[in-house]
Write an enzyme that holds these catalytic residues in place. Structure first.
Site, short mmCIF file in Angstrom:
data_model
loop_
_atom_site.label_atom_id
_atom_site.label_comp_id
_atom_site.label_asym_id
_atom_site.label_seq_id
_atom_site.Cartn_x
_atom_site.Cartn_y
_atom_site.Cartn_z
N LYS A 10 10.29 2.59 -3.30
CA LYS A 10 9.08 3.02 -4.02
C LYS A 10 9.43 3.91 -5.22
O LYS A 10 10.58 4.38 -5.35
CB LYS A 10 8.16 3.73 -3.03
CG LYS A 10 7.59 2.79 -1.94
CD LYS A 10 6.66 3.54 -0.99
CE LYS A 10 5.98 2.60 -0.01
NZ LYS A 10 5.05 3.32 0.91
N TYR A 50 -1.84 -4.07 -1.41
CA TYR A 50 -2.33 -3.15 -0.38
C TYR A 50 -3.80 -3.39 -0.02
O TYR A 50 -4.47 -2.49 0.47
CB TYR A 50 -2.12 -1.70 -0.83
CG TYR A 50 -0.70 -1.20 -0.64
CD1 TYR A 50 -0.15 -1.08 0.64
CD2 TYR A 50 0.08 -0.84 -1.73
CE1 TYR A 50 1.14 -0.61 0.83
CE2 TYR A 50 1.39 -0.38 -1.55
CZ TYR A 50 1.90 -0.26 -0.26
OH TYR A 50 3.18 0.21 -0.07
N PHE A 58 -7.26 6.80 1.23
CA PHE A 58 -6.09 7.00 0.35
C PHE A 58 -5.79 5.80 -0.54
O PHE A 58 -4.79 5.81 -1.26
CB PHE A 58 -4.86 7.37 1.19
CG PHE A 58 -4.43 6.34 2.21
CD1 PHE A 58 -3.71 5.21 1.84
CD2 PHE A 58 -4.73 6.51 3.56
CE1 PHE A 58 -3.30 4.28 2.78
CE2 PHE A 58 -4.32 5.58 4.51
CZ PHE A 58 -3.61 4.45 4.11
N ASN A 113 6.58 8.20 0.50
CA ASN A 113 7.50 8.06 1.64
C ASN A 113 8.65 7.08 1.38
O ASN A 113 9.14 6.44 2.30
CB ASN A 113 6.73 7.74 2.91
CG ASN A 113 5.94 6.45 2.78
OD1 ASN A 113 5.97 5.80 1.75
ND2 ASN A 113 5.22 6.10 3.84
N HIS A 116 8.87 0.89 1.55
CA HIS A 116 7.91 0.04 2.26
C HIS A 116 8.68 -0.94 3.14
O HIS A 116 9.77 -1.39 2.78
CB HIS A 116 7.07 -0.78 1.26
CG HIS A 116 6.27 -1.87 1.91
ND1 HIS A 116 5.03 -1.63 2.47
CD2 HIS A 116 6.54 -3.19 2.11
CE1 HIS A 116 4.57 -2.78 2.99
NE2 HIS A 116 5.46 -3.73 2.78
N GLU A 127 4.23 -11.11 1.62
CA GLU A 127 4.70 -10.05 0.72
C GLU A 127 5.91 -10.49 -0.11
O GLU A 127 6.02 -10.12 -1.29
CB GLU A 127 5.02 -8.79 1.53
CG GLU A 127 3.76 -8.15 2.12
CD GLU A 127 4.05 -6.92 2.97
OE1 GLU A 127 3.07 -6.34 3.47
OE2 GLU A 127 5.23 -6.55 3.13
P1 GDP Z 1 3.60 2.00 6.51
O1 GDP Z 1 3.39 0.61 7.04
O2 GDP Z 1 4.49 2.83 7.40
O3 GDP Z 1 4.08 2.02 5.08
O4 GDP Z 1 2.19 2.76 6.54
P2 GDP Z 1 0.70 2.22 6.29
O5 GDP Z 1 0.67 0.72 6.23
O6 GDP Z 1 -0.17 2.89 7.31
O7 GDP Z 1 0.32 2.83 4.88
C1 GDP Z 1 0.78 2.22 3.69
C2 GDP Z 1 1.23 3.30 2.74
O8 GDP Z 1 0.11 4.07 2.34
C3 GDP Z 1 2.20 4.35 3.31
O9 GDP Z 1 3.53 3.89 3.34
C4 GDP Z 1 2.01 5.50 2.36
O10 GDP Z 1 2.72 5.31 1.13
C5 GDP Z 1 0.52 5.42 2.09
N1 GDP Z 1 -0.25 6.32 2.99
C6 GDP Z 1 -0.38 6.24 4.34
N2 GDP Z 1 -1.17 7.23 4.81
C7 GDP Z 1 -1.53 7.95 3.72
C8 GDP Z 1 -2.36 9.11 3.53
O11 GDP Z 1 -2.90 9.69 4.49
N3 GDP Z 1 -2.50 9.57 2.26
C9 GDP Z 1 -1.92 8.96 1.19
N4 GDP Z 1 -2.12 9.47 -0.05
N5 GDP Z 1 -1.13 7.87 1.32
C10 GDP Z 1 -0.95 7.37 2.56
MG MG Z 2 2.01 -0.84 6.55
#
Ligand code: GDP
Ligand code: MG
Length: 138
Positions: A10, A50, A58, A113, A116, A127
């Site tokens: 990222k 996304y 978010f 974080n 991805h 994807e």
């Molecule tokens: P992943 O599969 O572990 O990447 O997590 P998710 O699919 O739940 O979320 C996708 C991405 O959205 C995450 O990797 C973060 O970059 C972002 N994200 C997740 N939770 C939050 C949040 O509470 N706030 C914000 N700003 N970004 C978030």
């Molecule tokens: Mg995810």
């Protein structure tokens, strides 16, 4: 059990010069790189990528973050790639991530974080196709 997953280094990983260290971890974990490029995602592309999170609070912040700079999508191959890659990167929130995982080492918080990883074999294929044409894949 599929053998491919889509990874993205990222924009924060690119900005902080962590890409070399993260790619080294990926290779040392036994993944083969089948496709890789450095791009700046458009808002449209990030919104589609996304889309599953479109109703989350978010979503807009996520699109802003993912388009805030260049990122590196990678098509990776390994047996059981989706699960194995998610093990390597750790939990979404680095405070919950296991020691030695990419996110524990390089993520700032659960938003920025570092990486991805696809969450299922079906999504991995969708994807990979989002970023790569067949001629860009080994
Ligand atoms: P992943 O599969 O572990 O990447 O997590 P998710 O699919 O739940 O979320 C996708 C991405 O959205 C995450 O990797 C973060 O970059 C972002 N994200 C997740 N939770 C939050 C949040 O509470 N706030 C914000 N700003 N970004 C978030
Ligand atoms: Mg995810």
């Amino acid at each position: 059990m599929g053998n491919r997953t889509l990874a993205i280094l990222k924009p924060d990983s690119v900005r902080k010069n962590h890409i070399g260290d993260i790619i080294k971890m990926i290779l040392q974990a036994g993944f083969k790189i089948k496709g890789m490029k450095m791009i700046k995602m458009t808002k449209e592309s990030a919104k589609v990528f996304y889309f599953i999170h479109k109703d989350r609070a978010f979503y807009n912040d996520l699109v802003e973050y993912m388009t805030s700079g260049h990122c590196i999508p990678m098509a990776l191959e390994k047996e059981n790639a989706v699960t194995e890659f998610r093990k390597l990167i750790g939990a979404t929130d680095p405070t919950q991530a296991d020691e030695g995982t990419v996110r524990k080492l390089y993520a700032k918080d659960k938003a920025e974080n570092a990486v991805h990883g696809s969450d299922s074999d079906d999504n991995a294929e969708i994807e990979i196709a989002h970023f790569f044409s067949t001629q860009e894949l080994i």
